[in-house]
Scaffold this active site. Structure first.
Site, mmCIF file in Angstrom:
data_model
loop_
_atom_site.group_PDB
_atom_site.id
_atom_site.type_symbol
_atom_site.label_atom_id
_atom_site.label_comp_id
_atom_site.label_asym_id
_atom_site.label_seq_id
_atom_site.Cartn_x
_atom_site.Cartn_y
_atom_site.Cartn_z
ATOM 1 N N THR A 30 0.853 -1.199 0.000
ATOM 2 C CA THR A 30 0.000 0.000 0.000
ATOM 3 C C THR A 30 0.887 1.247 0.000
ATOM 4 O O THR A 30 0.518 2.273 -0.566
ATOM 5 C CB THR A 30 -0.948 0.043 1.215
ATOM 6 O OG1 THR A 30 -0.197 -0.169 2.396
ATOM 7 C CG2 THR A 30 -2.032 -0.999 1.106
ATOM 8 N N GLN A 103 2.113 -12.857 0.315
ATOM 9 C CA GLN A 103 0.728 -13.035 -0.138
ATOM 10 C C GLN A 103 0.450 -12.112 -1.331
ATOM 11 O O GLN A 103 -0.627 -12.159 -1.896
ATOM 12 C CB GLN A 103 -0.238 -12.674 0.992
ATOM 13 C CG GLN A 103 -0.134 -13.569 2.224
ATOM 14 C CD GLN A 103 -1.006 -13.064 3.359
ATOM 15 O OE1 GLN A 103 -0.720 -12.048 3.986
ATOM 16 N NE2 GLN A 103 -2.080 -13.771 3.638
ATOM 17 N N HIS A 121 0.213 -16.633 -3.474
ATOM 18 C CA HIS A 121 -0.982 -16.390 -4.288
ATOM 19 C C HIS A 121 -0.646 -16.167 -5.764
ATOM 20 O O HIS A 121 -1.422 -15.583 -6.503
ATOM 21 C CB HIS A 121 -1.766 -15.194 -3.721
ATOM 22 C CG HIS A 121 -2.303 -15.448 -2.342
ATOM 23 N ND1 HIS A 121 -2.706 -14.439 -1.491
ATOM 24 C CD2 HIS A 121 -2.500 -16.600 -1.654
ATOM 25 C CE1 HIS A 121 -3.117 -14.972 -0.343
ATOM 26 N NE2 HIS A 121 -2.993 -16.276 -0.416
ATOM 27 N N CYS A 132 -2.456 -25.925 -21.117
ATOM 28 C CA CYS A 132 -1.104 -26.459 -21.320
ATOM 29 C C CYS A 132 -0.071 -25.812 -20.399
ATOM 30 O O CYS A 132 1.100 -26.172 -20.449
ATOM 31 C CB CYS A 132 -0.676 -26.314 -22.777
ATOM 32 S SG CYS A 132 -0.260 -24.617 -23.249
ATOM 33 N N CYS A 157 -2.363 -23.805 -27.759
ATOM 34 C CA CYS A 157 -3.417 -24.826 -27.724
ATOM 35 C C CYS A 157 -4.819 -24.238 -27.763
ATOM 36 O O CYS A 157 -5.800 -24.984 -27.776
ATOM 37 C CB CYS A 157 -3.248 -25.706 -26.490
ATOM 38 S SG CYS A 157 -3.749 -24.891 -24.949
#
Ligand code: ZN
Length: 260
Positions: A30, A103, A121, A132, A157
């Site tokens: 932040t 995180q 994360h 793929c 793909c």
């Protein structure tokens, strides 16, 4: 509540630690202008996050996901690492920090120079094919969005592309989580920085560290559920706090076994 008097004793712990680990959350970013998605205002309250099952099931949800990513990219493209990110990179370079577990998905730790970063994360700096697993740079996919593509697909793909982040309803990467748990258990100092410690299973890492004998320090603007279990609780801006810690480490000279 004043907690600044804890900065000097915490600096002492950093000085003598041999396996310190940092665990960072939205609070450290932040200060670089990236809002916490749980805070009111900004892009995150304008768009509801798209859960993974919806992303897979609906073209409309995929369109919504990429509209949000494009807006976030434009808003945060200029975000730069701050004093807090730089301090952690410098501590690692000086041999005082084993790793950063984060995180955050913004890549600012790596941009600051941290080398060992475990991203619980995932990362918004990359995009992955759901079929793929081919990876793309986020900037490349953003160019397609600017060019008028509303839902990008894989060159390889034809599968759906999604930011390489962990969406709601997706499990955390097992290898990253296992390595993070190992680092926590083996650490002698566990520094929680800018995390409110409410998102599981990430929030259990400080408990693992503490139960294995590590000193636990929490630097966060707001109270956390683990404050009572911590050896140090500092409720102050992160950049300022770490700037002070780095100055104290420098002025007090090198530790006796300093080899760098
Ligand atoms: Zn693919």
């Amino acid at each position: 509540m004043t907690t600044l008097h804890q900065i000097e004793p915490l600096t002492e712990k950093i000085r003598i630690a041999s396996r310190a680990v940092a665990f960072t959350g939205a609070g450290i970013s932040t200060e670089s202008g990236i809002p916490d998605f749980r805070s009111p205002g900004g892009v995150w309250s304008k768009y509801q996050p798209v859960p993974f099952d919806e992303f897979v099931a609906s073209q409309e949800a995929r369109r919504r996901f990429w509209r949000m990513r494009r807006e976030a990219y434009d808003a945060f493209a200029g975000a730069r690492p701050n004093e807090g990110h730089r301090a952690l990179a410098n501590l690692e370079a000086a041999g005082r920090l084993a790793a950063v577990i984060t995180q955050n998905i913004d890549g600012l730790h790596q941009q600051a120079g941290s080398r060992r970063v475990l991203e619980l994360h995932g990362t918004a700096r990359e995009v992955a094919c759901l079929d793929c697993a081919r990876r793309y740079r986020d900037s490349e996919i953003q160019q397609r969005l600017v060019g008028g593509v509303d839902v990008p697909t894989c060159d390889e793909c034809g599968g759906w592309l999604k930011s390489a982040t962990v969406s709601f309803g997706q499990v955390l990467p097992a290898d990253v989580l296992a390595e993070s748990a190992r680092l926590a258990r083996e650490s002698d100092l566990f520094l929680v920085i800018g995390s409110s410690l409410v998102v599981q299973p990430a929030a259990s890492l400080p408990v693992l560290a503490r139960d294995a004998g590590a000193v636990l320090a929490i630097v966060n603007r707001d109270p956390t559920p683990l404050d009572d279990a911590a050896d140090f609780v500092i409720r102050a801006p992160i950049g300022e706090t770490f700037a002070r810690i780095m100055r104290l480490l420098q002025t007090d000279g090198a530790r006796p076994d300093e080899t760098l």
